[in-house]
Design an enzyme around this catalytic site. Structure first.
Site, PDB file in Angstrom:
ATOM      1  N   GLN A   1     -18.487  -5.774  -0.860  1.00 37.35           N
ATOM      2  CA  GLN A   1     -17.646  -6.686  -1.646  1.00 37.35           C
ATOM      3  C   GLN A   1     -17.354  -7.990  -0.914  1.00 37.35           C
ATOM      4  O   GLN A   1     -16.542  -8.787  -1.382  1.00 37.35           O
ATOM      5  CB  GLN A   1     -16.365  -5.992  -2.118  1.00 37.35           C
ATOM      6  CG  GLN A   1     -15.383  -5.613  -1.038  1.00 37.35           C
ATOM      7  CD  GLN A   1     -14.288  -4.690  -1.563  1.00 37.35           C
ATOM      8  OE1 GLN A   1     -14.498  -3.511  -1.803  1.00 37.35           O
ATOM      9  NE2 GLN A   1     -13.082  -5.218  -1.743  1.00 37.35           N
TER      10      GLN A   1
ATOM     11  N   HIS B   1       0.838  -1.206   0.000  1.00 37.35           N
ATOM     12  CA  HIS B   1       0.000   0.000   0.000  1.00 37.35           C
ATOM     13  C   HIS B   1       0.878   1.263   0.000  1.00 37.35           C
ATOM     14  O   HIS B   1       0.569   2.242  -0.663  1.00 37.35           O
ATOM     15  CB  HIS B   1      -0.876   0.050   1.250  1.00 37.35           C
ATOM     16  CG  HIS B   1      -1.935  -1.009   1.318  1.00 37.35           C
ATOM     17  ND1 HIS B   1      -1.900  -2.049   2.215  1.00 37.35           N
ATOM     18  CD2 HIS B   1      -3.074  -1.174   0.603  1.00 37.35           C
ATOM     19  CE1 HIS B   1      -2.967  -2.809   2.061  1.00 37.35           C
ATOM     20  NE2 HIS B   1      -3.694  -2.308   1.083  1.00 37.35           N
TER      21      HIS B   1
END
Ligand code: PAF
Length: 292
Positions: free
Chosen positions: A69, A45
């Site tokens: 999701q 990230h």
């Protein structure tokens, strides 16, 4: 806006606060790059934040574990969450602002309106997680409208997600440049993922075999070997390396994600090799570019 300590990134939790800051920046002539995340941040990230830094004068990251999701029975409740650690990591990578909306802020009137990139979302991971990409495109579209960035950065580790978002941005004419960033890997090649935290020590030792199998297959395909043979070898290698069920190992067109014919790759063409397999109770995915 809450600016905690100099080791933590300033945070906003509402769309109104976020917009005030972003509009101030834009009025001052600044550009905004956006990195959406679900937290549990690792150096993969942070490499996205670094890429974002190169592309714009301000970087916004979101941390939002998006319920739409996850299917019932998946790891929504147990997904790793550590806000303080994430904010310190974002600060160290040079992120200017973290957006941490609540579920109510993202879905104030529920989820009647959804964004679906048809067909591309039903392939590969979409076969095994049919709800998944519809939840991703729905939340990313909402996040784009909240943040209003000039640029958004996504990891190539989630290659299908990246290509689906590119298609959504083109189809809906979002005025946003979507950039892919190379997959960050551990020393043994394992792609960094928040879900690697679920691996036991022994599973972690074996997990690097996924990248090794894809790498070997990419070499063979690049030398002109027949995909069906090479993909079969890769599946066998995974099974012999401690992986359980192999959901897929497949060679696709890099833009459409459609399977390529079972013929040696033509010289000068590029393809993408993707794999998904289970290590114990953890499903790992990875991909690699192939060229001849
Ligand atoms: O890749 C992720 O972490 C998520 O799918 C994303 C893009 C942040 C959407 O929730």
């Amino acid at each position: 806006m809450n600016s905690k300590t100099d080791r933590s990134t300033p945070t906003v939790r509402t769309r109104a606060e976020l917009l005030r800051q972003v509009m101030d920046w834009k009025r001052a002539g600044e550009t905004v790059a956006f990195v959406p995340t679900m937290g549990a941040l690792h150096s993969g990230h942070l490499s996205l934040i670094e890429k974002a830094r190169e592309k714009a004068s301000r970087v916004v990251a979101s941390i939002f574990v998006n319920p739409t999701q996850f299917a019932p029975g998946e790891d929504f409740d147990t997904y790793p969450r550590d806000e303080a650690a994430d904010l310190a990591k974002l600060a160290s990578a040079g992120c200017d602002l973290a957006y941490l909306p609540t579920v109510e802020e993202m879905y104030p009137e529920g989820t009647l309106t959804n964004v679906r990139v048809e067909s591309m979302s039903d392939l590969l991971d979409g076969i095994y997680r049919p709800h998944f990409f519809y939840g991703v495109t729905t939340v990313v579209a909402r996040l784009f409208l909240h943040v209003q960035p000039d640029v958004a950065v996504f990891g190539e580790k989630d290659y299908q997600q990246l290509q689906i978002i590119r298609r959504m941005v083109r189809d809906l004419a979002f005025p946003i440049e979507v950039l892919g960033a190379p997959t960050a890997r551990d020393a043994d090649g394992l792609a960094q993922s928040s879900r690697n935290l679920y691996l036991t020590a022994e599973e972690r030792r074996n997990a690097g075999a996924l990248q090794a199998a894809l790498h070997r297959a990419a070499m063979r395909l690049g030398a002109g070997a027949l995909p069906s043979e090479v993909l079969g070898e890769a599946r066998t290698l995974l099974s012999h390396s401690g992986f359980g069920k192999v959901d897929y190992v497949t060679l696709v067109d890099p833009a459409t994600l459609l399977d390529l014919p079972d013929a040696p790759l033509r010289e000068g063409t590029a393809a993408r090799l993707l794999g998904a397999a289970w290590m114990g109770r953890t499903r790992l995915i990875d991909n690699i570019s192939v060229s001849r």
